[in-house]
Design a protein around this motif. Sequence first.
Motif, PDB file in Angstrom:
ATOM      1  N   MET A   1     -36.510  30.057  15.186  1.00 54.40           N
ATOM      2  CA  MET A   1     -36.994  28.974  14.591  1.00 54.40           C
ATOM      3  C   MET A   1     -38.239  28.356  15.065  1.00 54.40           C
ATOM      4  O   MET A   1     -38.659  28.194  15.719  1.00 54.40           O
ATOM      5  N   ASP A  23     -32.692  29.932  17.506  1.00 50.61           N
ATOM      6  CA  ASP A  23     -32.300  29.263  16.849  1.00 50.61           C
ATOM      7  C   ASP A  23     -31.553  28.222  17.530  1.00 50.61           C
ATOM      8  O   ASP A  23     -31.513  26.436  17.626  1.00 50.61           O
ATOM      9  N   ARG A  27     -31.817  23.744  17.673  1.00 53.36           N
ATOM     10  CA  ARG A  27     -30.779  23.075  17.697  1.00 53.36           C
ATOM     11  C   ARG A  27     -30.222  22.507  18.515  1.00 53.36           C
ATOM     12  O   ARG A  27     -29.713  21.139  17.944  1.00 53.36           O
ATOM     13  N   GLU A  38     -39.117  19.604  13.441  1.00 49.98           N
ATOM     14  CA  GLU A  38     -39.080  20.709  12.797  1.00 49.98           C
ATOM     15  C   GLU A  38     -40.936  21.340  12.370  1.00 49.98           C
ATOM     16  O   GLU A  38     -40.864  20.107  11.535  1.00 49.98           O
TER      17      GLU A  38
END
Length: 147
Positions: A1, A23, A27, A38
């Motif tokens: 990410m 990720d 998160r 993000e």
Amino acid sequence: MIVILNRDVKGTGKAGEIVKVSDGYARNLLLPKGYATEATEGNIRSLEKQKALAEQKRAEDKAAAQELAEKLKELTVVIKTKSGEGGRLFGSITSKDIADETKKQTGISLDKKKIQMKAPIKNIGTFEVDIKLYPEVTGKLTVQVTD
């Protein structure tokens, strides 16, 4: 990410950087604690706009500091004090005294921590003092100590 860091994260990057992280790390730690957002197109554009504004502000501050340095170069601050034989002062002239006198005589407010002196002035005479106004901008102020 891919995320944009809102603050410095040890081992990941500095605030304002766009970094690629796993990720789960994003998160579970970065996003919930507010350490990152993000990296969407809107967020990236917003970050670029903030960087441009910060750069413009830095340029304005530097220009103002250079202008003040030019003003200080032309000024002479006169400090009257008591002295003994041979022009030695009773006490000394410190950066605080210079800042106070500059404010009183010219209205220019200087931070005493930015006045760079190797040692306090202990004799009558004329001295040049460096004043750190901004990173890479240093002004010179003439201080005349009289009896």
